[in-house]
Design an enzyme around this catalytic site. Structure first.
Site, PDB file in Angstrom:
ATOM      1  N   ARG A 169       0.946  -1.122   0.015  1.00 17.92           N
ATOM      2  CA  ARG A 169      -0.038  -0.110  -0.018  1.00 17.92           C
ATOM      3  C   ARG A 169       0.816   1.220  -0.044  1.00 17.92           C
ATOM      4  NH1 ARG A 169      -3.047   2.104   4.083  1.00 17.92           N
ATOM      5  NH2 ARG A 169      -1.251   1.340   5.474  1.00 17.92           N
ATOM      6  N   ARG A 246      18.632  -5.864   7.987  1.00 13.84           N
ATOM      7  CA  ARG A 246      19.247  -4.832   6.896  1.00 13.84           C
ATOM      8  C   ARG A 246      19.769  -3.655   7.767  1.00 13.84           C
ATOM      9  NH1 ARG A 246      14.051  -2.381   5.540  1.00 13.84           N
ATOM     10  NH2 ARG A 246      15.366  -0.290   4.925  1.00 13.84           N
ATOM     11  N   ARG A 277      18.660   9.752   4.026  1.00 11.62           N
ATOM     12  CA  ARG A 277      18.088  10.924   4.698  1.00 11.62           C
ATOM     13  C   ARG A 277      19.234  11.748   5.371  1.00 11.62           C
ATOM     14  NH1 ARG A 277      13.907   9.093   9.168  1.00 11.62           N
ATOM     15  NH2 ARG A 277      15.329   7.707  10.256  1.00 11.62           N
ATOM     16  N   GLU A 303      22.326   9.446   6.651  1.00  8.96           N
ATOM     17  CA  GLU A 303      21.975   7.897   6.826  1.00  8.96           C
ATOM     18  C   GLU A 303      22.179   7.409   5.296  1.00  8.96           C
ATOM     19  OE1 GLU A 303      18.438   8.022  10.054  1.00  8.96           O
ATOM     20  OE2 GLU A 303      18.259   6.661   8.422  1.00  8.96           O
ATOM     21  N   TYR A 351      10.581  -6.978  14.294  1.00 11.74           N
ATOM     22  CA  TYR A 351      10.468  -5.318  14.328  1.00 11.74           C
ATOM     23  C   TYR A 351       9.438  -4.971  15.137  1.00 11.74           C
ATOM     24  CZ  TYR A 351      10.746  -0.545  13.770  1.00 11.74           C
ATOM     25  OH  TYR A 351      10.964   0.681  13.862  1.00 11.74           O
TER      26      TYR A 351
END
Ligand code: FAD
Length: 370
Positions: A169, A246, A277, A303, A351
């Protein structure tokens, strides 16, 4: 003899330690790092609370968690409203009427919806990859300027080579609303997360710079129960293989100027800029110190997405089939360790947002027979 040895002073360990201590249990909490807080650790630099392991914005709809955590800190009214920088053009995030107005000059929600609808038609049939999936959801313009480069940097691969299911989405708001989180409560603890965790651990015995796995037998002999919040595969000495994460790399810099980008988070959505970012930490606390004074300098962190390899800091668990299967096998081993409870994002390879990890520790506490 302690009732509980808690391994890890992150939010999971700290919540559990606080709760157990409150009901009179003898608790020892240790961490291999030299500070408390785990990944929410903030370090003061030039009067600014720097989020050392990535920007952390507290947000929750869970009343129980909010009532619990606000005992240990006052939260400011910080609202996450990131900005996207595409080759010097600035767009509001998440995608909302400000974004569409800048992109197409549209003013009303009907005009914006019609524009998206027109561009989505480009894809007919089942999207074959992430690029087609994104265009089928929000159209080509938003995809090209705000999704493509950012996603390719994050995954280190071309969007045409990424599977479509990564993006299920893409929330589109037809309102003028830049507030990223739809949460009842949101903010940053005044004085930083480290201070908040230190408040949680007041009265609890804490030992820092101690790696549980380096002398497991010694630590196990000190308590009736162990709560382990480190990586589950490390606990079992990686006997079944290594779970993957990750990773993110931060480059932090102090700048001799009061304002670098005027916002806490700016995403660089083109492919050419190497970082994903830049965080300017002082804006989480409105550029002021604890006494309300303006701060003359600023601290920024660029980052970069990076490939994770064993030994690196584990950040985000990879929720694919391969790692899921491996975790299941470790979980079977963990269930056999009767004196050890595994918890938190590394212990459960899951997470968790901060509020979720606090809630999970509260639930564990409530389920413990005391
Ligand atoms: P951790 O904080 O990782 O704590 C585990 C602790 O165990 C560490 O201190 C570690 O040193 C210690 N430990 C491990 N092994 C050993 C050992 N062998 N011996 C001794 N100590 C050991 N959540 C939000 O709600 N909002 C956000 O904006 C947000 N941003 C995030 C950004 C990034 C980059 C990441 C990675 C996560 C973010 N999160 C955010 C999630 C948040 O960080 C977690 O929910 C939270 O930190 C999990 O707490 P924890 O106690 O489970 O784990």
């Amino acid at each position: 003899m302690y009732d509980y040895l808690i391994v890890g002073t992150g939010l999971f360990g700290a919540t559990l330690a606080q709760k157990l201590h409150e009901v009179g249990k003898r608790v020892l909490i240790i961490d291999k790092r030299n500070n408390v807080g785990g990944n929410v650790y903030t370090e003061k630099v030039e009067g600014i609370n720097v989020h050392k392991y990535g920007a952390h914005i507290f947000h929750t709809n869970n009343q129980k968690v909010w009532d619990y955590i606000t005992q240990f800190a006052t939260f400011n009214r910080f609202t996450n409203s990131p900005v996207a920088n595409y080759k010097g053009e600035l767009y509001s995030l998440p995608f909302n009427m400000y974004t569409f107005n800048k992109m197409w000059g549209v003013v009303t929600p009907e005009e914006a919806a019609a524009k998206i609808e027109e561009q989505r038609k480009e894809i007919s049939g089942e999207p074959k990859n992430l690029e087609e999936q994104a265009i089928s959801l929000v159209g080509r313009d938003i995809y090209e300027k705000l999704i493509k480069g950012y996603t390719e940097k994050q995954w280190g691969r071309n969007c045409k080579d990424l599977p479509s299911f990564i993006i299920k989405r893409l929330p589109v708001r037809l309102t003028y609303d830049n507030n990223y989180f739809n949460a009842l409560y949101q903010g940053i603890p005044v004085g930083g997360y480290t201070k908040m965790v230190a408040n949680m651990l007041e009265g609890v015995e804490v030992k820092l710079g101690e790696d549980y796995l380096k002398d497991k037998n010694k630590w196990d002999g000190m308590a009736k129960k162990v709560v382990y919040t480190g990586p589950i595969d490390a606990y079992f000495d990686y006997c079944l293989g290594t779970l993957e994460y990750r990773s993110v790399r931060f480059e932090t810099e102090v700048l001799d100027k009061p304002n670098f980008q005027g916002n806490a988070a700016v995403n660089y959505t083109d492919r050419e800029t190497l970082w994903t970012r830049i965080i300017e930490h002082k804006w989480f606390e409105f550029g002021k110190d604890e006494n309300g004074n303006d701060l003359p300098k600023t601290v920024i962190s660029r980052e970069y997405s990076s490939e994770w390899k064993p030994g690196d800091e584990p950040y985000y668990p990879v929720n694919d089939e391969k790692n899921g299967e491996l975790y299941k096998k470790y979980k079977e081993l963990a269930d056999k360790e009767e004196h050890v409870i595994f918890g938190g994002r590394l212990g459960e390879y899951k997470y968790y947002d901060m509020d979720q990890v606090i809630f999970s520790a509260i639930k564990l506490f409530e389920g413990i027979k005391r």
